[in-house]
Design an enzyme around this catalytic site. Structure first.
Site, mmCIF file in Angstrom:
data_model
loop_
_atom_site.group_PDB
_atom_site.id
_atom_site.type_symbol
_atom_site.label_atom_id
_atom_site.label_comp_id
_atom_site.label_asym_id
_atom_site.label_seq_id
_atom_site.Cartn_x
_atom_site.Cartn_y
_atom_site.Cartn_z
ATOM 1 N N LYS A 90 0.844 -1.220 0.000
ATOM 2 C CA LYS A 90 0.000 0.000 0.000
ATOM 3 C C LYS A 90 0.863 1.246 0.000
ATOM 4 C CE LYS A 90 -1.661 1.642 4.021
ATOM 5 N NZ LYS A 90 -1.387 3.069 4.338
ATOM 6 N N ASN A 91 1.874 1.272 0.861
ATOM 7 C CA ASN A 91 2.649 2.507 1.039
ATOM 8 C C ASN A 91 3.675 2.724 -0.054
ATOM 9 O OD1 ASN A 91 1.088 3.076 3.209
ATOM 10 N ND2 ASN A 91 2.573 2.393 4.737
ATOM 11 N N ARG A 144 -3.923 11.088 3.562
ATOM 12 C CA ARG A 144 -2.699 11.841 3.872
ATOM 13 C C ARG A 144 -1.676 11.668 2.755
ATOM 14 N NH1 ARG A 144 0.451 14.026 7.647
ATOM 15 N NH2 ARG A 144 2.677 13.595 7.513
ATOM 16 N N CYS A 187 -4.967 12.638 12.376
ATOM 17 C CA CYS A 187 -5.814 11.442 12.292
ATOM 18 C C CYS A 187 -5.776 10.781 13.669
ATOM 19 C CB CYS A 187 -5.307 10.503 11.208
ATOM 20 S SG CYS A 187 -3.743 9.745 11.646
ATOM 21 N N ARG A 215 0.176 14.490 12.770
ATOM 22 C CA ARG A 215 0.650 14.272 11.398
ATOM 23 C C ARG A 215 1.019 15.591 10.692
ATOM 24 N NH1 ARG A 215 -1.199 9.100 9.971
ATOM 25 N NH2 ARG A 215 0.596 8.979 8.614
ATOM 26 N N PRO A 216 1.924 16.376 11.281
ATOM 27 C CA PRO A 216 2.305 17.655 10.635
ATOM 28 C C PRO A 216 3.035 17.423 9.310
ATOM 29 C CG PRO A 216 3.786 17.142 12.422
ATOM 30 C CD PRO A 216 2.713 16.094 12.470
ATOM 31 N N VAL A 217 3.182 18.479 8.527
ATOM 32 C CA VAL A 217 3.901 18.392 7.244
ATOM 33 C C VAL A 217 4.997 19.455 7.176
ATOM 34 C CG1 VAL A 217 2.055 17.314 5.910
ATOM 35 C CG2 VAL A 217 2.120 19.814 6.137
ATOM 36 N N ASP A 218 5.454 19.925 8.326
ATOM 37 C CA ASP A 218 6.470 20.987 8.359
ATOM 38 C C ASP A 218 7.771 20.582 7.661
ATOM 39 O OD1 ASP A 218 6.470 19.181 10.660
ATOM 40 O OD2 ASP A 218 8.223 20.297 11.323
ATOM 41 N N LEU A 219 8.143 19.318 7.757
ATOM 42 C CA LEU A 219 9.397 18.891 7.106
ATOM 43 C C LEU A 219 9.263 18.914 5.588
ATOM 44 C CD1 LEU A 219 10.359 15.923 9.469
ATOM 45 C CD2 LEU A 219 11.198 18.282 9.541
ATOM 46 N N ASP A 251 3.955 0.241 12.130
ATOM 47 C CA ASP A 251 2.728 -0.335 11.572
ATOM 48 C C ASP A 251 2.504 -1.770 12.032
ATOM 49 O OD1 ASP A 251 3.073 1.343 8.342
ATOM 50 O OD2 ASP A 251 2.477 2.052 10.322
ATOM 51 N N VAL A 270 7.200 6.434 17.485
ATOM 52 C CA VAL A 270 7.067 7.152 16.212
ATOM 53 C C VAL A 270 5.865 8.091 16.213
ATOM 54 C CG1 VAL A 270 6.741 6.878 13.723
ATOM 55 C CG2 VAL A 270 8.264 5.310 14.967
ATOM 56 N N ARG A 297 -9.155 0.345 3.954
ATOM 57 C CA ARG A 297 -8.219 1.332 3.388
ATOM 58 C C ARG A 297 -6.889 0.664 3.051
ATOM 59 N NH1 ARG A 297 -8.153 7.106 6.040
ATOM 60 N NH2 ARG A 297 -6.549 7.150 4.465
HETATM 61 C C1 EPZ Z 1 4.240 6.810 6.465
HETATM 62 O O1 EPZ Z 1 3.485 7.855 7.037
HETATM 63 C C2 EPZ Z 1 3.272 5.648 6.265
HETATM 64 N N1 EPZ Z 1 2.200 6.064 5.362
HETATM 65 C C3 EPZ Z 1 2.686 5.231 7.610
HETATM 66 O O2 EPZ Z 1 1.835 4.106 7.376
HETATM 67 C C4 EPZ Z 1 3.837 4.804 8.530
HETATM 68 O O3 EPZ Z 1 3.319 4.451 9.785
HETATM 69 C C5 EPZ Z 1 4.823 5.972 8.656
HETATM 70 O O4 EPZ Z 1 5.281 6.381 7.349
HETATM 71 C C6 EPZ Z 1 6.033 5.607 9.496
HETATM 72 O O5 EPZ Z 1 6.685 4.513 8.941
HETATM 73 C C7 EPZ Z 1 2.439 6.092 4.031
HETATM 74 O O6 EPZ Z 1 3.518 5.818 3.549
HETATM 75 C C8 EPZ Z 1 1.276 6.488 3.145
HETATM 76 P P1 EPZ Z 1 6.325 9.962 8.871
HETATM 77 P P2 EPZ Z 1 4.123 9.351 7.155
HETATM 78 O O7 EPZ Z 1 6.341 11.243 8.146
HETATM 79 O O8 EPZ Z 1 5.024 9.592 6.022
HETATM 80 C C9 EPZ Z 1 6.583 13.244 12.201
HETATM 81 C C10 EPZ Z 1 -0.073 2.785 7.691
HETATM 82 O O9 EPZ Z 1 -0.663 2.301 8.659
HETATM 83 N N2 EPZ Z 1 6.583 14.242 11.112
HETATM 84 O O10 EPZ Z 1 7.462 9.006 8.685
HETATM 85 O O11 EPZ Z 1 3.029 10.283 7.402
HETATM 86 C C11 EPZ Z 1 5.236 12.547 12.337
HETATM 87 O O12 EPZ Z 1 4.357 13.307 13.118
HETATM 88 C C12 EPZ Z 1 0.439 4.208 7.741
HETATM 89 O O13 EPZ Z 1 0.150 2.173 6.603
HETATM 90 C C13 EPZ Z 1 6.803 15.587 11.421
HETATM 91 O O14 EPZ Z 1 6.983 15.937 12.588
HETATM 92 O O15 EPZ Z 1 4.985 9.182 8.499
HETATM 93 C C14 EPZ Z 1 5.602 11.249 13.000
HETATM 94 O O16 EPZ Z 1 5.678 11.447 14.394
HETATM 95 C C15 EPZ Z 1 0.208 4.869 9.086
HETATM 96 N N3 EPZ Z 1 6.804 16.493 10.418
HETATM 97 C C16 EPZ Z 1 6.999 10.947 12.458
HETATM 98 O O17 EPZ Z 1 7.473 12.171 11.871
HETATM 99 C C17 EPZ Z 1 6.611 16.150 9.110
HETATM 100 O O18 EPZ Z 1 6.644 17.034 8.230
HETATM 101 C C18 EPZ Z 1 7.045 9.882 11.373
HETATM 102 O O19 EPZ Z 1 6.067 10.250 10.410
HETATM 103 C C19 EPZ Z 1 6.391 14.789 8.817
HETATM 104 C C20 EPZ Z 1 6.389 13.845 9.823
#
Ligand code: EPZ
Length: 458
Positions: free
Chosen positions: A39-40, A109, A133, A138-142, A326, A348, A418
């Site tokens: 999926k991812n 997302r 969620c 789930r911020p997107v600042d990075l 996950d 995480v 999903r």
């Molecule tokens: C991906 O989500 C996966 N989703 C998630 O799978 C997975 O759990 C996650 O990576 C971690 O492996 C998809 O690929 C579609 P992150 P993502 O950015 O990219 C923080 C599932 O069940 N963060 O690696 O959203 C964030 O809050 C889903 O299949 C910031 O602070 O995860 C978190 O604490 C759930 N700022 C940490 O980083 C940002 O700009 C890791 O999140 C981005 C993230």
């Protein structure tokens, strides 16, 4: 014609919200399960197809509600897209708008990750913020800071991320970017943006997940110049254009892990393929630690064998190659029946232990304090009505239901559909006493809203 108006609403149908899974536990499973595409990977590679000004044929695409939603986002951007079984044909040679639809992006997302590709292609993008969620803010600042480092101007107002590249070239510039956390999505967004940027981009402290590598391989197959995917430092040399491609997605490591755990908790013997054992090293190690025999039968097949007892263990979720977040919920379900006390630390996401209270309704003995769950093994679970709060929590409840005495009914199937390709049907084929009541079956639930062999054009 607005492409998105020509297709049924991608939202999971109301039936999914009303249907429930009914499981009679205590029955061992047996046989072979076919693992679907990841999926991812599928979601982000669909976004990556926006980088290409030709035809993209993507194989091994799982049948998921989230894939249908991502398809709707692409169609709304003016992309041509058709699906035939597990094959997606995408042509993004004409993206007719840089504005992604609010109601779709806030439901998925991963669609936000497309901002990098849209900006790289058009020099402008309006992307709704995905919002939080059940598992966290789930911020997107990075993502945003990385795009700004590459020369984009980004304003966030009214829940929309407005980004554009100033100047006549409207082309992003290569940059050196350090990620505070190895975010999977931010790594993918910025890697996609960098493929068409002017110059070289270096992403440090990059995520190392297999799905990041899959996206890099997909982009390189289109002519991108990405090196280092799978390590903490990724370098990308921008190119003017990317060409057509045919690509097959890797197997889903989280679906694989979920079925390994289902086999373990029901004391069953199962084989699973196709799989990539190298993507599951922490999962296989933990299962062996618990006392579950896992045998690698060839390069793409795993066997789980009956385990005499289940031993307690400790788990801390970490970015890859650490233990995957996950898989945290499915392992918590397994450890409720282990001998002894287990400690699970979710490092995480800030709110990803909500399934503990639902597992306790099935007779588990779990105490949660902050981001840590203390799981005391119990001799048995007993069936009850429970509610899935997010995708992997729902999978954990299914797993627990397979082992619980009596009947378990699980609501919240919209979450399950999903991210798992016909989980209940696959379990049925392995001999589980599981059925979906009310609403529509899993595959009907996610029937292609993109009708096969009719291309939906802009
Ligand atoms: C991906 O989500 C996966 N989703 C998630 O799978 C997975 O759990 C996650 O990576 C971690 O492996 C998809 O690929 C579609 P992150 P993502 O950015 O990219 C923080 C599932 O069940 N963060 O690696 O959203 C964030 O809050 C889903 O299949 C910031 O602070 O995860 C978190 O604490 C759930 N700022 C940490 O980083 C940002 O700009 C890791 O999140 C981005 C993230």
């Amino acid at each position: 014609m607005n492409p998105s108006s020509s297709l049924p609403d991608a939202k999971t149908s109301p039936e999914a919200d009303s249907s429930v899974l009914q499981i009679w536990g205590g029955h061992p499973l047996q046989g072979h399960v076919n693992i679907s595409g990841a999926k991812n990977s599928a979601l982000v590679i669909m976004a990556g197809a926006l980088l290409c000004s030709g035809d993209c044929r993507i194989r091994n695409v799982p049948l998921l509600a989230d894939v249908e939603r991502m398809a709707q986002v692409l169609l709304a951007l003016g992309v041509r897209l058709t699906r035939q079984s597990d094959i997606l044909d995408i042509n993004a040679s004409e993206i007719t708008t840089s504005k992604a639809p609010y109601e779709l992006v806030t439901q998925l997302r991963a669609s936000f990750f497309a901002i990098g590709a849209i900006l790289a292609r058009l020099g402008v993008a309006q992307m709704p913020l995905p919002g939080g969620c059940a598992i966290g803010a789930r911020p997107v600042d990075l993502h945003v800071r990385g795009l700004q480092a590459m020369g984009a101007e980004v304003q966030i107002e009214h829940g929309i991320c407005n980004a554009y590249v100033p100047g006549s070239s409207n082309r992003l510039k290569g940059a050196k970017i350090y990620l505070d956390t190895p975010s999977v999505g931010a790594t993918e967004t910025l890697m996609m943006a960098a493929t068409l940027a002017d110059g070289e981009t270096m992403i440090e402290n990059a995520a190392r997940e297999p799905e990041v590598v899959d996206l890099a391989n997909f982009c390189n197959a289109m002519g991108a110049k990405i090196q280092g995917a799978g390590t903490s430092t990724i370098t990308v040399v921008g190119v003017p254009k990317l060409h057509s491609v045919e690509y097959s997605i890797i197997p889903d490591r989280i679906e694989t892990g979920t079925f390994l755990v289902a086999g373990a908790i029901t004391r069953s013997e199962l084989t699973l393929s196709p799989v990539c054992p190298d993507h599951l090293i922490p999962v296989i190690a933990k299962l062996r630690d618990i006392g579950v025999p896992i045998i690698e039968e060839g390069p793409d097949c795993l066997r789980v064998r009956k385990s005499a007892t289940l031993r307690a263990t400790d788990i801390e979720t970490l970015p890859h190659p650490g233990f995957p977040t996950d898989m945290q919920a499915p392992f918590m379900a397994l450890l409720t029946l282990a001998e002894g006390d287990s400690l699970i630390n979710e490092s995480v996401f800030e709110n990803r232990l909500r399934h503990a209270s639902e597992l306790n309704r099935l007779g588990a003995d779990i105490r949660v304090k902050g981001n840590t769950a203390f799981v005391r093994g119990v001799p048995m679970l007993s069936g009850a009505p429970v509610l899935g709060t997010d995708l992997r929590a729902s999978a954990a409840l299914v797993i627990a239901g397979l082992a619980a005495e009596g009947q378990t009914t699980i609501q919240g199937l919209n979450h399950l559909d999903r991210g798992y390709d016909r989980l209940d049907l696959k379990l049925q084929q392995l001999g589980a006493r599981i059925s979906r009541l009310g609403g529509v079956s899993a595959d009907a639930q996610v029937t292609n809203s993109i009708h096969p062999s009719t291309s939906v054009t802009t």
